[in-house]
Design a protein around this motif. Sequence first.
Motif, mmCIF file in Angstrom:
data_model
loop_
_atom_site.group_PDB
_atom_site.id
_atom_site.type_symbol
_atom_site.label_atom_id
_atom_site.label_comp_id
_atom_site.label_asym_id
_atom_site.label_seq_id
_atom_site.Cartn_x
_atom_site.Cartn_y
_atom_site.Cartn_z
ATOM 1 N N UNK A 72 111.172 29.841 99.492
ATOM 2 C CA UNK A 72 110.058 29.788 98.544
ATOM 3 C C UNK A 72 109.253 31.084 98.532
ATOM 4 N N UNK A 73 109.560 31.988 99.444
ATOM 5 C CA UNK A 73 108.861 33.266 99.522
ATOM 6 C C UNK A 73 109.827 34.376 99.137
ATOM 7 N N UNK A 74 109.464 35.139 98.100
ATOM 8 C CA UNK A 74 110.350 36.203 97.621
ATOM 9 C C UNK A 74 110.083 37.542 98.297
ATOM 10 N N UNK A 75 108.796 37.814 98.587
ATOM 11 C CA UNK A 75 108.437 39.119 99.132
ATOM 12 C C UNK A 75 107.489 38.975 100.316
ATOM 13 N N UNK A 76 107.761 39.738 101.356
ATOM 14 C CA UNK A 76 106.873 39.799 102.514
ATOM 15 C C UNK A 76 106.229 41.179 102.555
ATOM 16 N N UNK A 77 104.907 41.210 102.756
ATOM 17 C CA UNK A 77 104.179 42.467 102.912
ATOM 18 C C UNK A 77 103.688 42.537 104.347
ATOM 19 N N UNK A 78 104.209 43.478 105.103
ATOM 20 C CA UNK A 78 103.873 43.606 106.515
ATOM 21 C C UNK A 78 102.883 44.749 106.705
ATOM 22 N N UNK A 79 101.756 44.449 107.343
ATOM 23 C CA UNK A 79 100.729 45.451 107.591
ATOM 24 C C UNK A 79 100.844 45.965 109.023
ATOM 25 N N UNK A 80 100.522 47.235 109.187
ATOM 26 C CA UNK A 80 100.608 47.931 110.466
ATOM 27 C C UNK A 80 102.070 48.115 110.834
ATOM 28 N N UNK A 81 102.336 48.575 112.025
ATOM 29 C CA UNK A 81 103.716 48.855 112.426
ATOM 30 C C UNK A 81 103.922 48.451 113.864
ATOM 31 N N UNK A 82 104.727 49.227 114.567
ATOM 32 C CA UNK A 82 104.961 48.945 115.974
ATOM 33 C C UNK A 82 106.179 48.079 116.215
ATOM 34 N N UNK A 83 106.372 47.740 117.468
ATOM 35 C CA UNK A 83 107.573 47.032 117.886
ATOM 36 C C UNK A 83 107.635 45.622 117.311
ATOM 37 N N UNK A 84 106.457 44.966 117.127
ATOM 38 C CA UNK A 84 106.457 43.593 116.622
ATOM 39 C C UNK A 84 106.898 43.552 115.167
ATOM 40 N N UNK A 85 106.491 44.556 114.371
ATOM 41 C CA UNK A 85 106.914 44.610 112.970
ATOM 42 C C UNK A 85 108.400 44.920 112.879
ATOM 43 N N UNK A 86 108.885 45.791 113.735
ATOM 44 C CA UNK A 86 110.318 46.092 113.759
ATOM 45 C C UNK A 86 111.126 44.831 114.034
ATOM 46 N N UNK A 87 110.635 44.019 114.959
ATOM 47 C CA UNK A 87 111.314 42.759 115.287
ATOM 48 C C UNK A 87 111.342 41.823 114.075
ATOM 49 N N UNK A 88 110.199 41.727 113.366
ATOM 50 C CA UNK A 88 110.141 40.876 112.171
ATOM 51 C C UNK A 88 111.103 41.385 111.105
ATOM 52 N N UNK A 89 111.175 42.709 110.939
ATOM 53 C CA UNK A 89 112.079 43.284 109.942
ATOM 54 C C UNK A 89 113.537 42.988 110.267
ATOM 55 N N UNK A 90 113.860 42.986 111.539
ATOM 56 C CA UNK A 90 115.228 42.644 111.938
ATOM 57 C C UNK A 90 115.564 41.209 111.548
ATOM 58 N N UNK A 91 114.580 40.309 111.710
ATOM 59 C CA UNK A 91 114.783 38.917 111.312
ATOM 60 C C UNK A 91 114.921 38.809 109.796
ATOM 61 N N UNK A 92 114.039 39.516 109.080
ATOM 62 C CA UNK A 92 114.053 39.440 107.620
ATOM 63 C C UNK A 92 115.310 40.072 107.033
ATOM 64 N N UNK A 93 115.899 41.028 107.753
ATOM 65 C CA UNK A 93 117.127 41.640 107.251
ATOM 66 C C UNK A 93 118.259 40.628 107.215
ATOM 67 N N UNK A 94 118.178 39.635 108.083
ATOM 68 C CA UNK A 94 119.187 38.567 108.088
ATOM 69 C C UNK A 94 118.975 37.643 106.901
#
Length: 220
Positions: A7-29
């Motif tokens: 139900x969610x088409x786009x995610x907007x991630x604020x800030x960066x760091x290791x936690x955002x990288x981890x989320x991006x890895x999940x979202x890439x799947x």
Amino acid sequence: RSLFSRNINTYILHFGGIHVLFILLILSVSKHNTKLVFHGTDLHSWPQRSLLLRVKTLINKWASVLSTYMVREIYVVSPSLLRHVPISRLLYTQPIQLGVRDEGSNDAKSFNKQAAFVDNNNSEVKNYKLAFSYAKFMGMNLKVLSGLKHKDFLVSLSNSKALIITSFAEGSPNVLREALMLGTTVYAVNVGDCWNWIERFGGYKLSYNLDIPVKVNRNN
């Protein structure tokens, strides 16, 4: 579970760091469209006195850099942050203009002697010594706003006559816009986009040499 929601088409991630990288890895799947917004110290790093903090800062910096290769839309809150984006990713990067609603000055603060300073447990980068010197020079008491709930933080900022920003590195500080909205006068060195806001809404320009503050009137 929401990271895999259809139900969610786009995610907007604020800030960066290791936690955002981890989320991006999940979202890439899950193959969602993702946008990344950098605010400042999440993208640029600054030498820390402690070895542990230095390692942590570098890890977060390179995690942020790596994250830029995993999205096709990158935003930075200040043009000064563009130099920290990898050259090959500048094509996908653009600065964004953050707005502020001006509430005007608060006359009740004219006799207030409190100057607010935000530390965030990073006195070396935030340049506490210079802020303290400026507060003393202007006859104000420097109050460090740290470890407060956001509501209490805003109350304390609102009750301050001035906000002093003396950092060596910034992007577009949220606290500066909050001070403007609350009618707290901003005193800042030329870092990030601080002087752009001062030139637009008024305030005082500071220097790293402890020169006399230069008053800037509101640009009507």
